[in-house]
Write a protein that holds these residues in place. Structure first.
Motif, mmCIF file in Angstrom:
data_model
loop_
_atom_site.group_PDB
_atom_site.id
_atom_site.type_symbol
_atom_site.label_atom_id
_atom_site.label_comp_id
_atom_site.label_asym_id
_atom_site.label_seq_id
_atom_site.Cartn_x
_atom_site.Cartn_y
_atom_site.Cartn_z
ATOM 1 N N ARG A 94 -29.278 47.699 -93.255
ATOM 2 C CA ARG A 94 -30.264 46.690 -93.660
ATOM 3 C C ARG A 94 -30.157 46.281 -95.134
ATOM 4 N NH1 ARG A 94 -31.682 43.531 -90.599
ATOM 5 N NH2 ARG A 94 -33.027 42.775 -92.264
ATOM 6 N N GLU A 95 -29.748 47.237 -95.950
ATOM 7 C CA GLU A 95 -29.638 46.989 -97.380
ATOM 8 C C GLU A 95 -28.799 45.736 -97.666
ATOM 9 O OE1 GLU A 95 -28.896 50.052 -101.101
ATOM 10 O OE2 GLU A 95 -27.483 50.076 -99.449
ATOM 11 N N LEU A 96 -27.836 45.487 -96.792
ATOM 12 C CA LEU A 96 -26.917 44.364 -96.988
ATOM 13 C C LEU A 96 -27.650 43.014 -96.991
ATOM 14 C CD1 LEU A 96 -23.994 43.366 -97.253
ATOM 15 C CD2 LEU A 96 -23.790 43.519 -94.770
ATOM 16 N N ALA A 97 -28.764 42.938 -96.282
ATOM 17 C CA ALA A 97 -29.525 41.683 -96.256
ATOM 18 C C ALA A 97 -29.965 41.308 -97.670
ATOM 19 C CB ALA A 97 -30.726 41.813 -95.331
ATOM 20 N N GLY A 98 -30.222 42.334 -98.493
ATOM 21 C CA GLY A 98 -30.639 42.086 -99.879
ATOM 22 C C GLY A 98 -29.510 41.556 -100.744
ATOM 23 N N ALA A 99 -28.286 41.894 -100.389
ATOM 24 C CA ALA A 99 -27.135 41.474 -101.199
ATOM 25 C C ALA A 99 -27.072 39.956 -101.284
ATOM 26 C CB ALA A 99 -25.844 42.015 -100.596
#
Ligand code: ADP
Ligand code: MG
Length: 261
Positions: A94-99
């Motif tokens: 999910r962290e990738l959505a923030g990228a």
């Protein structure tokens, strides 16, 4: 030198992730060195490669934000290695959505993955990138570093319509950002030859796109759908199944195609 391919289609649920992990395993099985990059925050390709997205120390997110190198961030599943189908995984969660948001203000933001992959170019024969079902900054990062796009598609009526959008996008990226980019091929997936409409659409595809349509067809096969819940690609889960065999054949077709590239 590694050949880099995006597995892309703006539609969700068309078989991108299934294609990515099974092609990765199939290529490994026929002796190729493979890196699989998960660019979808859902992390399905990560889980489907036997890597737990909830326990990542580093991921593709860190690579895009340049706080880790690909070498530092990639991992392998012992289960796949044991089965003789091991490949490196640059995982996602999910962290990738923030990228996406964090990259907006950065310079050369669409070339981040390209820069990172350049450092491991000699380590792999194939890099496969599982793209999210959208034309986001993440997908753009994939398209900017790829030599080609593999488009999985179901032979249904609306498939052709969606394809026009994707072809336009690829043309634009080709013209403005990545001269190397081409559609390598259309892969017919979840194919059921008993359905007349699927046969018709398949014929239309061949008439319109010629040898851009891969010879290999991936049949609808329940073993491919069951495999992710065991954290392995279908090629490892049930090597004798029709779906697994089709993906190994497809891997060999890819190896033959890149010799001509
Ligand atoms: P996407 O990544 O494009 O969203 P997936 O690869 O996740 O698509 O596939 C969508 C669903 O279809 C999944 O449940 C998957 O297991 C199933 N599926 C994909 N390919 C096949 C196939 N050849 N036969 C049967 N089920 C398939
Ligand atoms: Mg997916």
């Amino acid at each position: 030198m590694a050949k880099i391919f995006c597995i892309a289609n703006q539609k969700g649920g068309v078989g991108k992730t299934t294609t990515t992990v099974n092609l990765a395993a199939g290529l490994a099985k026929v002796g190729q060195r493979v890196l699989m990059v998960d660019l979808d925050p859902q992390g399905n390709a990560t889980m489907g490669s036997g890597v737990d997205k909830r326990k990542l120390e580093l991921s593709v997110y860190d690579v895009l934000l340049e706080s880790a190198t690909v070498k530092e961030a990639c991992v392998q599943s012992p289960k796949l290695v044991e089965a003789g189908c091991g490949y490196d995984v640059l995982a996602a969660n999910r962290e990738l959505a923030g990228a996406e948001v964090e990259m907006v203000s950065l310079e050369r933001r669409e070339k981040r993955l390209k820069t990172a992959l350049a450092a491991v170019d000699a380590d792999y024969d194939f890099v496969l990138i599982d793209c999210p079902p959208s034309l986001s900054m993440l997908t753009l990062n994939g398209l900017c570093c790829a030599h080609g796009v593999i488009v999985p598609m179901q032979c249904e009526y609306f498939a052709l319509e969606g394809l026009a959008d994707l072809v336009n996008t690829i043309k634009q990226v080709h013209a403005n950002l990545n001269k190397d980019l081409a559609i390598i091929g259309l892969l017919r997936v979840m194919f059921d030859p008993r359905i007349t409409l699927q046969q018709q659409v398949s014929e239309q595809l061949k008439a319109r796109f010629g040898d851009k349509v891969f010879d290999t067809m991936i049949p609808r096969n329940v073993r491919l759908a069951e495999a992710p819940s065991y954290g392995v690609p279908g090629v490892v889960f049930d090597p004798a199944s029709k779906g697994a065999q089709a993906f190994v054949t497809f891997a060999q077709e890819m190896v033959d195609r890149i010799k001509k590239m």
